[in-house]
Scaffold this active site. Sequence first.
Site, PDB file in Angstrom:
ATOM      1  N   THR A 298       0.819  -1.213   0.000  1.00 23.94           N
ATOM      2  CA  THR A 298       0.000   0.000   0.000  1.00 23.94           C
ATOM      3  C   THR A 298       0.852   1.263   0.000  1.00 23.94           C
ATOM      4  O   THR A 298       1.996   1.246   0.481  1.00 23.94           O
ATOM      5  CB  THR A 298      -0.906  -0.017   1.257  1.00 23.94           C
ATOM      6  N   ASP A 299       0.270   2.364  -0.480  1.00 20.34           N
ATOM      7  CA  ASP A 299       0.969   3.663  -0.408  1.00 20.34           C
ATOM      8  C   ASP A 299       1.021   4.185   1.029  1.00 20.34           C
ATOM      9  O   ASP A 299       1.776   5.117   1.321  1.00 20.34           O
ATOM     10  CB  ASP A 299       0.292   4.687  -1.331  1.00 20.34           C
ATOM     11  N   GLU A 300       0.221   3.584   1.930  1.00 21.48           N
ATOM     12  CA  GLU A 300       0.144   4.128   3.290  1.00 21.48           C
ATOM     13  C   GLU A 300       1.458   3.971   4.053  1.00 21.48           C
ATOM     14  O   GLU A 300       1.680   4.639   5.057  1.00 21.48           O
ATOM     15  CB  GLU A 300      -1.019   3.481   4.067  1.00 21.48           C
TER      16      GLU A 300
ATOM     17  N   TYR B  47      -1.919  -0.454  11.012  1.00 24.40           N
ATOM     18  CA  TYR B  47      -2.042  -1.125   9.703  1.00 24.40           C
ATOM     19  C   TYR B  47      -0.830  -0.819   8.835  1.00 24.40           C
ATOM     20  O   TYR B  47      -0.154  -1.742   8.347  1.00 24.40           O
ATOM     21  CB  TYR B  47      -3.329  -0.669   8.993  1.00 24.40           C
TER      22      TYR B  47
ATOM     23  N   LYS C 204       2.209  -3.293   7.461  1.00 20.98           N
ATOM     24  CA  LYS C 204       2.498  -3.487   6.032  1.00 20.98           C
ATOM     25  C   LYS C 204       3.944  -3.077   5.741  1.00 20.98           C
ATOM     26  O   LYS C 204       4.632  -3.727   4.946  1.00 20.98           O
ATOM     27  CB  LYS C 204       1.536  -2.665   5.163  1.00 20.98           C
TER      28      LYS C 204
HETATM   29  P1  NAD Z   1      -9.468  -7.470   2.309  1.00 17.49           P
HETATM   30  O1  NAD Z   1      -9.476  -7.185   3.768  1.00 17.49           O
HETATM   31  O2  NAD Z   1     -10.704  -7.213   1.508  1.00 17.49           O
HETATM   32  O3  NAD Z   1      -9.072  -8.998   2.053  1.00 17.49           O
HETATM   33  C1  NAD Z   1      -8.061  -9.636   2.780  1.00 17.49           C
HETATM   34  C2  NAD Z   1      -8.212 -11.130   2.552  1.00 17.49           C
HETATM   35  O4  NAD Z   1      -7.154 -11.785   3.258  1.00 17.49           O
HETATM   36  C3  NAD Z   1      -9.522 -11.710   3.081  1.00 17.49           C
HETATM   37  O5  NAD Z   1     -10.080 -12.593   2.137  1.00 17.49           O
HETATM   38  C4  NAD Z   1      -9.118 -12.465   4.347  1.00 17.49           C
HETATM   39  O6  NAD Z   1      -9.953 -13.572   4.635  1.00 17.49           O
HETATM   40  C5  NAD Z   1      -7.701 -12.889   3.995  1.00 17.49           C
HETATM   41  N1  NAD Z   1      -6.867 -13.105   5.181  1.00 17.49           N
HETATM   42  C6  NAD Z   1      -6.730 -12.295   6.260  1.00 17.49           C
HETATM   43  N2  NAD Z   1      -5.894 -12.840   7.162  1.00 17.49           N
HETATM   44  C7  NAD Z   1      -5.480 -14.028   6.625  1.00 17.49           C
HETATM   45  C8  NAD Z   1      -4.591 -15.037   7.067  1.00 17.49           C
HETATM   46  N3  NAD Z   1      -3.973 -14.951   8.248  1.00 17.49           N
HETATM   47  N4  NAD Z   1      -4.384 -16.104   6.257  1.00 17.49           N
HETATM   48  C9  NAD Z   1      -5.015 -16.200   5.063  1.00 17.49           C
HETATM   49  N5  NAD Z   1      -5.874 -15.287   4.610  1.00 17.49           N
HETATM   50  C10 NAD Z   1      -6.107 -14.190   5.382  1.00 17.49           C
HETATM   51  O7  NAD Z   1      -8.229  -6.645   1.734  1.00 17.49           O
HETATM   52  P2  NAD Z   1      -8.026  -5.944   0.320  1.00 17.49           P
HETATM   53  O8  NAD Z   1      -8.575  -4.571   0.383  1.00 17.49           O
HETATM   54  O9  NAD Z   1      -8.478  -6.873  -0.731  1.00 17.49           O
HETATM   55  O10 NAD Z   1      -6.440  -5.829   0.290  1.00 17.49           O
HETATM   56  C11 NAD Z   1      -5.638  -6.872  -0.260  1.00 17.49           C
HETATM   57  C12 NAD Z   1      -4.181  -6.457  -0.176  1.00 17.49           C
HETATM   58  O11 NAD Z   1      -3.983  -5.242  -0.904  1.00 17.49           O
HETATM   59  C13 NAD Z   1      -3.701  -6.197   1.246  1.00 17.49           C
HETATM   60  O12 NAD Z   1      -2.404  -6.695   1.373  1.00 17.49           O
HETATM   61  C14 NAD Z   1      -3.710  -4.672   1.350  1.00 17.49           C
HETATM   62  O13 NAD Z   1      -2.752  -4.232   2.266  1.00 17.49           O
HETATM   63  C15 NAD Z   1      -3.365  -4.278  -0.065  1.00 17.49           C
HETATM   64  N6  NAD Z   1      -3.871  -2.964  -0.507  1.00 17.49           N
HETATM   65  C16 NAD Z   1      -5.180  -2.638  -0.337  1.00 17.49           C
HETATM   66  C17 NAD Z   1      -5.646  -1.424  -0.824  1.00 17.49           C
HETATM   67  C18 NAD Z   1      -7.098  -1.024  -0.714  1.00 17.49           C
HETATM   68  O14 NAD Z   1      -7.461   0.100  -1.067  1.00 17.49           O
HETATM   69  N7  NAD Z   1      -7.982  -1.910  -0.275  1.00 17.49           N
HETATM   70  C19 NAD Z   1      -4.763  -0.522  -1.434  1.00 17.49           C
HETATM   71  C20 NAD Z   1      -3.418  -0.904  -1.576  1.00 17.49           C
HETATM   72  C21 NAD Z   1      -2.981  -2.130  -1.117  1.00 17.49           C
HETATM   73  P1  TYD Z   2     -10.737   3.971   4.052  1.00 15.42           P
HETATM   74  O1  TYD Z   2     -11.670   3.475   2.995  1.00 15.42           O
HETATM   75  O2  TYD Z   2     -10.839   3.389   5.422  1.00 15.42           O
HETATM   76  O3  TYD Z   2      -9.262   3.845   3.470  1.00 15.42           O
HETATM   77  P2  TYD Z   2      -7.836   4.355   4.101  1.00 15.42           P
HETATM   78  O4  TYD Z   2      -8.030   4.817   5.485  1.00 15.42           O
HETATM   79  O5  TYD Z   2      -7.038   3.120   4.019  1.00 15.42           O
HETATM   80  O6  TYD Z   2      -7.377   5.446   3.179  1.00 15.42           O
HETATM   81  O7  TYD Z   2     -10.936   5.541   4.191  1.00 15.42           O
HETATM   82  C1  TYD Z   2     -10.716   6.427   3.109  1.00 15.42           C
HETATM   83  C2  TYD Z   2     -10.794   7.844   3.644  1.00 15.42           C
HETATM   84  O8  TYD Z   2     -12.129   8.084   4.099  1.00 15.42           O
HETATM   85  C3  TYD Z   2      -9.900   8.077   4.851  1.00 15.42           C
HETATM   86  O9  TYD Z   2      -9.377   9.404   4.775  1.00 15.42           O
HETATM   87  C4  TYD Z   2     -10.834   7.954   6.031  1.00 15.42           C
HETATM   88  C5  TYD Z   2     -12.148   8.451   5.483  1.00 15.42           C
HETATM   89  N1  TYD Z   2     -13.358   7.841   6.077  1.00 15.42           N
HETATM   90  C6  TYD Z   2     -14.388   8.645   6.581  1.00 15.42           C
HETATM   91  O10 TYD Z   2     -14.322   9.887   6.521  1.00 15.42           O
HETATM   92  N2  TYD Z   2     -15.483   8.024   7.118  1.00 15.42           N
HETATM   93  C7  TYD Z   2     -15.593   6.681   7.199  1.00 15.42           C
HETATM   94  O11 TYD Z   2     -16.619   6.172   7.732  1.00 15.42           O
HETATM   95  C8  TYD Z   2     -14.542   5.859   6.662  1.00 15.42           C
HETATM   96  C9  TYD Z   2     -14.613   4.360   6.719  1.00 15.42           C
HETATM   97  C10 TYD Z   2     -13.443   6.485   6.104  1.00 15.42           C
END
Ligand code: NAD
Ligand code: TYD
Length: 360
Positions: free
Chosen positions: A141-143, A167, A171
């Site tokens: 992630t960019d975070e 989080y 990561k």
């Molecule tokens: P998500 O929470 O929707 O899915 C995570 C999945 O991992 C779930 O299916 C869960 O059951 C599985 N999981 C959790 N713990 C586990 C374990 N111990 N063993 C096996 N499986 C396990 O997450 P996402 O949003 O799909 O993110 C996927 C990846 O992409 C993550 O690594 C996250 O850090 C990264 N990412 C997410 C975003 C975003 O905007 N969602 C952006 C950049 C990077």
């Molecule tokens: P989120 O989807 O949780 O992603 P991340 O925190 O990983 O960027 O949130 C996106 C943005 O929206 C973040 O700045 C937090 C804000 N946010 C709210 O303002 N209200 C909410 O209920 C949630 C879940 C997020």
Amino acid sequence: MQQSELREPRRIIVTGGAGFIGSNFVHHWCNQYPGDRLIVLDALTYAGNRHNLSSLDGHTNLRFVQGDICDRLLIDALLQEEAIDMVVHFAAESHVDRSILGPGAFVQTNVVGTFTLLEAFRQHWNQAGQPTNYRFHHVSTDEVYGSLGPDDPAFSETTPYAPNSPYSASKAGSDHLVRAYYHTYGLPTLMTNCSNNYGPYHFPEKLIPLMGINILMGKPLPVYGDGQNVRDWLYVGDHCSAIDAVIHRGTVGETYNIGGNNEVKNIDLVHLLCDLMDELAPALPVRPSRDLITFVKDRPGHDRRYAIDATKIKTELGWTPAVTVEEGLRRTVQWYLTHQDWWQPLLSQEYQEYYRKVYA
Ligand code: NAD
Ligand code: TYD
């Protein structure tokens, strides 16, 4: 000739393939490369959902295994019996607000889980004689780069790490392990750091699905703080095509940032979403939806701004996002409107308890 016809079939473990991005990736990969063998390894935590893959049930090259990435014996067995040559690692605890409530699971899955996978894959790669075509692709992630001021340059691959939430810290820890396994052992790793994704199969706790579902139910739309935090939004299909590009054309040991060139303030995004729902949803309890917007207590340690400089992946691999935020949001809203049977069951008692804890 399609790209899939030019390549040897691969045998891949996709961790977290029943989650949001992982399941979109599995759909993408099965469509693009039907000759590849895919083993989805997923613990099915609250965020994992077997239904995310149900439309692929007839796919003969897809196997689903419910299991934990911290379970070394299971991973060793899968690597060996499936003769795996690539791991694409999505599995993680992924929600910042949950990491504030309980960071332990984040350290366990994101740090210990990634370490366990790396160790198992290193042993497997060594036993096979260190083949050069093996890959360990780590999805991050960019975070990990922390928070930007309004005029700071966007995150590049050389921006120092400065994670601010449990989080992003967990990561970052996993990213450092991946980097170390390349530098120390020569393990053929790839890493991508992506901005905020949105699209189908997004669990309702995240901003876009949460707001969309609350609009449908006539519930308040909780905007944290002053709503001026900025995120870069990328349609999930574009993230999958970027990972595909890195897997096929990326340089081993390198990191690639992935972004949408779509910096939007949270409040502006919520306005866009409200207007789209007013246009597309047939019946809404409250209209206009903007009347539901409520500013609530800010998230502790809330990062102000994320922005991605995606020059490297564009110039080296020719990848750019294909979907604008307007088009992507429209597709997403339409998907949630036609898939109520997917998200309704996710608003479980556990979800309601979580909601009360965060928004009380
Ligand atoms: P998500 O929470 O929707 O899915 C995570 C999945 O991992 C779930 O299916 C869960 O059951 C599985 N999981 C959790 N713990 C586990 C374990 N111990 N063993 C096996 N499986 C396990 O997450 P996402 O949003 O799909 O993110 C996927 C990846 O992409 C993550 O690594 C996250 O850090 C990264 N990412 C997410 C975003 C975003 O905007 N969602 C952006 C950049 C990077
Ligand atoms: P989120 O989807 O949780 O992603 P991340 O925190 O990983 O960027 O949130 C996106 C943005 O929206 C973040 O700045 C937090 C804000 N946010 C709210 O303002 N209200 C909410 O209920 C949630 C879940 C997020």
